[in-house]
Design a protein around this motif. Structure first.
Motif, PDB file in Angstrom:
ATOM      1  N   GLU A   1     -12.799  44.603 -68.883  1.00  0.00           N
ATOM      2  CA  GLU A   1     -11.200  43.977 -67.991  1.00  0.00           C
ATOM      3  C   GLU A   1     -11.083  45.542 -66.803  1.00  0.00           C
ATOM      4  O   GLU A   1     -10.965  44.759 -65.813  1.00  0.00           O
ATOM      5  N   ASP A   2     -11.133  46.153 -67.527  1.00  0.00           N
ATOM      6  CA  ASP A   2     -10.453  47.477 -66.374  1.00  0.00           C
ATOM      7  C   ASP A   2     -11.726  47.485 -66.196  1.00  0.00           C
ATOM      8  O   ASP A   2     -11.726  47.747 -64.318  1.00  0.00           O
ATOM      9  N   LEU A   3     -13.047  48.009 -66.327  1.00  0.00           N
ATOM     10  CA  LEU A   3     -14.051  48.108 -65.433  1.00  0.00           C
ATOM     11  C   LEU A   3     -14.735  46.990 -64.028  1.00  0.00           C
ATOM     12  O   LEU A   3     -14.427  47.845 -63.543  1.00  0.00           O
ATOM     13  N   ALA A   4     -14.103  45.704 -64.357  1.00  0.00           N
ATOM     14  CA  ALA A   4     -13.768  44.959 -64.202  1.00  0.00           C
ATOM     15  C   ALA A   4     -13.243  44.986 -63.042  1.00  0.00           C
ATOM     16  O   ALA A   4     -13.509  44.208 -61.228  1.00  0.00           O
ATOM     17  N   GLN A   5     -12.396  45.047 -62.718  1.00  0.00           N
ATOM     18  CA  GLN A   5     -10.898  44.920 -62.244  1.00  0.00           C
ATOM     19  C   GLN A   5     -11.323  46.461 -61.590  1.00  0.00           C
ATOM     20  O   GLN A   5     -10.860  46.431 -59.677  1.00  0.00           O
ATOM     21  N   GLU A   6     -10.750  47.219 -61.646  1.00  0.00           N
ATOM     22  CA  GLU A   6     -12.187  48.777 -60.958  1.00  0.00           C
ATOM     23  C   GLU A   6     -12.913  48.353 -60.005  1.00  0.00           C
ATOM     24  O   GLU A   6     -13.011  48.936 -58.888  1.00  0.00           O
ATOM     25  N   ALA A   7     -14.155  48.133 -61.126  1.00  0.00           N
ATOM     26  CA  ALA A   7     -15.152  47.372 -60.082  1.00  0.00           C
ATOM     27  C   ALA A   7     -14.438  46.166 -58.414  1.00  0.00           C
ATOM     28  O   ALA A   7     -15.318  47.541 -57.565  1.00  0.00           O
ATOM     29  N   MET A   8     -14.014  45.830 -58.987  1.00  0.00           N
ATOM     30  CA  MET A   8     -13.745  45.317 -57.536  1.00  0.00           C
ATOM     31  C   MET A   8     -12.302  45.379 -56.485  1.00  0.00           C
ATOM     32  O   MET A   8     -12.810  45.414 -55.000  1.00  0.00           O
TER      33      MET A   8
ATOM     34  N   GLN B   1      -7.568  36.226 -61.061  1.00  0.00           N
ATOM     35  CA  GLN B   1      -6.403  35.648 -60.531  1.00  0.00           C
ATOM     36  C   GLN B   1      -5.309  37.226 -60.593  1.00  0.00           C
ATOM     37  O   GLN B   1      -5.114  37.461 -59.898  1.00  0.00           O
ATOM     38  N   THR B   2      -5.975  37.971 -61.388  1.00  0.00           N
ATOM     39  CA  THR B   2      -5.088  39.355 -61.302  1.00  0.00           C
ATOM     40  C   THR B   2      -5.883  40.478 -60.479  1.00  0.00           C
ATOM     41  O   THR B   2      -5.095  41.319 -59.854  1.00  0.00           O
ATOM     42  N   CYS B   3      -7.121  39.743 -60.442  1.00  0.00           N
ATOM     43  CA  CYS B   3      -8.167  41.355 -59.438  1.00  0.00           C
ATOM     44  C   CYS B   3      -7.445  40.911 -58.154  1.00  0.00           C
ATOM     45  O   CYS B   3      -6.374  41.186 -57.028  1.00  0.00           O
ATOM     46  N   ARG B   4      -7.102  39.475 -57.751  1.00  0.00           N
ATOM     47  CA  ARG B   4      -7.186  38.587 -56.333  1.00  0.00           C
ATOM     48  C   ARG B   4      -5.802  39.095 -56.428  1.00  0.00           C
ATOM     49  O   ARG B   4      -5.405  40.243 -55.032  1.00  0.00           O
ATOM     50  N   ALA B   5      -4.507  39.196 -57.259  1.00  0.00           N
ATOM     51  CA  ALA B   5      -3.173  39.682 -56.837  1.00  0.00           C
ATOM     52  C   ALA B   5      -3.553  41.419 -56.534  1.00  0.00           C
ATOM     53  O   ALA B   5      -3.110  41.712 -55.222  1.00  0.00           O
ATOM     54  N   ARG B   6      -4.362  42.077 -57.081  1.00  0.00           N
ATOM     55  CA  ARG B   6      -4.421  43.808 -56.689  1.00  0.00           C
ATOM     56  C   ARG B   6      -4.385  43.902 -55.338  1.00  0.00           C
ATOM     57  O   ARG B   6      -4.599  45.231 -55.134  1.00  0.00           O
ATOM     58  N   LEU B   7      -6.017  43.021 -55.154  1.00  0.00           N
ATOM     59  CA  LEU B   7      -6.273  42.912 -53.084  1.00  0.00           C
ATOM     60  C   LEU B   7      -5.431  42.779 -52.482  1.00  0.00           C
ATOM     61  O   LEU B   7      -5.306  43.648 -51.439  1.00  0.00           O
ATOM     62  N   ARG B   8      -4.699  41.953 -52.665  1.00  0.00           N
ATOM     63  CA  ARG B   8      -3.402  41.357 -52.100  1.00  0.00           C
ATOM     64  C   ARG B   8      -2.555  42.536 -51.906  1.00  0.00           C
ATOM     65  O   ARG B   8      -2.223  43.231 -50.951  1.00  0.00           O
ATOM     66  N   ALA B   9      -2.404  42.743 -53.111  1.00  0.00           N
ATOM     67  CA  ALA B   9      -1.469  44.367 -52.686  1.00  0.00           C
ATOM     68  C   ALA B   9      -2.330  45.482 -51.589  1.00  0.00           C
ATOM     69  O   ALA B   9      -1.094  46.137 -50.989  1.00  0.00           O
TER      70      ALA B   9
END
Lengths: 246, 186
Positions: B38-45, A64-72
């Protein structure tokens, strides 16, 4: 004696990375090599054990955090793309506004002209001014602002006027024009104001320079008068004499 | 165009959600730190989303894992003061011994729980671990692993063989300690 089967081939077989011909050849070779068979089974068993770890780690919160970042990011990208695509139009709008403002400023009855801005900056221009640019209203304006019924223009034609205060004294500046260009005719009420031109060099006229231009000043009852222009002193004196005669 | 872009994000999310556990798992196994993973996964996404328009549409999971591994190699590995690459001594392949136990190893592995597998995997040198993870856990082909790690296919084959041999050795140690097999059955 058959050659031992390369270990990497067994791994490739387990990974389904061999062609059909290679696979058939290797399978045939393994039938006569129990050691290779055990190694192959070991590899397959380990692969299966490792496959059980697939999707072992998950985090809905992180997703969900990733999705929020993608939306931003998407929102930012949309804005950037909009600005980038329409930059020419935005620039054109700004340019149009500036040109329109300049046009209205220039054509308005109380507008300040470019040369007046320069004079304002240099301190030659009265503040709190009233302007006149219409030749038909010039006499009326002059009488109101200067208090004299007639403009002493001599052979020159008044084309613009401005009146206001300068260092506490009432000042009017009239732009006079002839075939050679324009000169400024300045009238200052109350000649006792500090800093006024001292006219002791000649009988009537004092010749000096102001802002790199020649200037001629003289006194009349109730006024100090001055001619400033990009002319020779003789020309200015000639014009001043004609003005006095009027 | 705005709607098309929004649809692109939704399309990306739809695909990414399915493979996100693989992304996180790979990040965890590479970094061995929850926070860094988690940082790496987020950055990769984020990187993947930004490059999504250039994705060729072939294998989304392989493409995403390639971004994870490249990002790890370029960023996280540089932080490590002591590289964790296996030395030549560590690289030796544990050849199958002649007196291998009759008990199929599959039975042993079936007994092992995930934590021990992860623990054993974490003890394998990084380059070998990466190859084993991408192949056996994530199911990538040799070519996809080669693309993800930036090495030739021959190197991938070699790393897989060595990595699995080391992993088997660590798992066998665990199996002996846990009583699944005897020392002489190794």
């Amino acid at each position: 004696m058959t050659e031992p089967i390369p270990i990497e081939d067994l791994h490739a077989l387990a990974d389904n990375e061999l062609s059909k011909a290679e696979r058939d050849r290797l399978m045939a070779a393994m039938r006569d090599d129990p050691e290779a068979q055990r190694e192959y089974e070991s590899i397959v068993a380990m692969k299966q054990a490792l496959q059980s770890q697939r999707n072992a780690h998950t985090s809905d919160e992180l997703w969900q955090t990733c999705r929020a970042r993608l939306r931003a990011i998407e929102s930012t990208q949309r804005t950037e793309r909009f600005v980038w695509r329409n930059a020419w139009a935005l620039s054109a709008c700004v340019f149009l506004v500036l040109v329109s403002a300049a046009w209205f400023q220039r054509s308005g009855p109380t507008s300040v002209r470019a040369q007046e801005v320069a004079m304002l900056a240099s301190g030659m221009f009265p503040s709190g001014s009233s302007h006149v640019a219409d030749p038909n209203r010039f006499g009326q304006w002059f009488e109101k602002e200067v208090g004299a019924p007639k403009i002493p223009t001599g052979p020159l034609v008044p084309v613009a006027g401005v009146a206001g205060t300068f260092h506490g004294a009432r000042v009017a500046r009239i732009v006079l024009q002839d075939q050679r260009g324009t000169v400024s005719f300045v009238l200052v009420h109350n000649p006792s104001v500090a800093g006024r031109t001292e006219c002791s060099q000649m009988r009537y006229f004092c010749v000096n320079q102001m802002r790199n231009m020649n200037a001629v000043a003289w006194l009349e009852p109730g006024y100090e008068m001055m001619l400033v222009g990009d002319r020779s002193q003789a020309d200015l004196l000639s014009i001043a004499e004609q003005l006095r005669d009027h | 165009m705005l709607f098309q872009r929004r649809s692109l994000r939704e399309q990306f999310e739809q695909q990414a959600e399915k493979v996100f556990p693989s992304v996180l798992g790979t990040a965890l196994r590479l970094t061995r730190s929850r926070e860094e993973a988690e940082d790496l996964a987020q950055e990769a996404m984020v990187r993947a989303f930004e490059a999504y328009e250039r994705f060729d549409g072939a294998n989304f999971k392989a493409w995403l894992l390639r971004i994870v591994t490249n990002l790890y190699i370029n960023r996280y590995r540089q932080r490590q003061r002591a590289p964790q690459l296996g030395s030549l001594d560590d690289d030796h392949v544990a050849e199958p011994s002649g007196d291998e136990a009759e008990t199929p190893e599959r039975l042993v592995f079936d007994e092992l729980v995930g934590a021990e597998i992860e623990e054993a995997l974490s003890r394998v040198p990084e380059d070998f671990r990466m190859a084993v993870m991408l192949s056996d856990i994530e199911g990538l082909t040799y070519q996809e692993i080669a693309d993800a790690t930036g090495v030739p296919i021959g190197t991938v084959r070699s790393r897989l063989a060595r990595g699995r041999a080391q992993l088997r050795k660590h798992l066998a140690d665990y199996a002996v300690r846990s009583g699944y097999i005897r020392e002489d059955e190794r």
